[in-house]
Design a protein around this motif. Sequence first.
Motif: not given
Length: 242
Positions: A4, A6-7, A11-12, A233, A235
Motif C-alpha cells: 500500500r 500512502f500520500d 497518513e500511513a 506500507w 510513502d
Amino acid sequence: MNIRVFDSEREAAAACAQRIARAVAERPSLVLGLPTGRTPLNVYRELVGAFQQGRLDLSQVRTFNLDEFLGISADDAGSFRAYMDRHFFQHVNLAPEHIHFLDGTTTDPAAECARYDARIAEVGGLDLVLLGLGTNGHLAFNEPAEGLVSRSHRVRLSRATREANVMLFGDDASRVPLEALTLGMAGILQARRVVLLAFGASKAEAVRAMVHGPVSPRCPASFLQLHPDAEVWLDPAAHAHV
C-alpha cells in the motif's frame, strides 16, 4: 506481499494505528511485536492519542520488543526500553507484567535469548508484528549475512545500523553499542500478521530488494515474500523503485 502506498508518512502511521486498534478490539489479549527507531514514532503517537481519547484499551495486550542493545541497562537513555517508555509505555495502560524485553545487561546472552523465545512460545506466538526496514534490508537486528539465525540471538551490528541509531546516543556513533540481542527470523516469520513500514528515499532500494529480489539472507526482509499475511506500507519516496 500486499503493498500500500500512502500520500505521506503521517497518513500511513494513522492507518497503521487504526489497524492495531481494530486488532485489539477483536482480540483484547493481542500479542504484539514492537520495533523502535524513527519509523514507528508516529504510530506510537497515534496509539497514545487513541488511548487518551478513550478509543483504545491495552490493559490485556502483551508486547514483545524485537531487540535491545547488549551491554546497557533498561534505564540507560540510549536503550530501546527507555525509548519505548518515553514514546509509548508511559502514556498508555499496558500492564507492566505484560511488557517483555530482552535484557541487555545479561551475562549469558544465549540463555537470555532462549528465555525470550520460550516466553513468546508460552503465549502462543506473536499475533501481529510491526516492522521497520533497515537501509541494508535488515529486520529487527537480523543483519545481512551468508545465513540467518532462526531463533533469538546475539548479533554484531553493521556500521550502517549503528549509524541509524546515533540519535539515541547524542548523535555520537562511537557510543552506539557494537552488539545487540534480537528476535530471530523464525519469531518474525511465525507471527500471524506482519505490517512493515518504510518511508523516504533512503529505503527505496531496500524495498525493491525486499519485494522483487531473490529470497536471500543478504536481504533478510526478502523472506517476507514467503509470509502468508504480510503488508508493506510505503510513502511515494520509498515506493520509487518498486
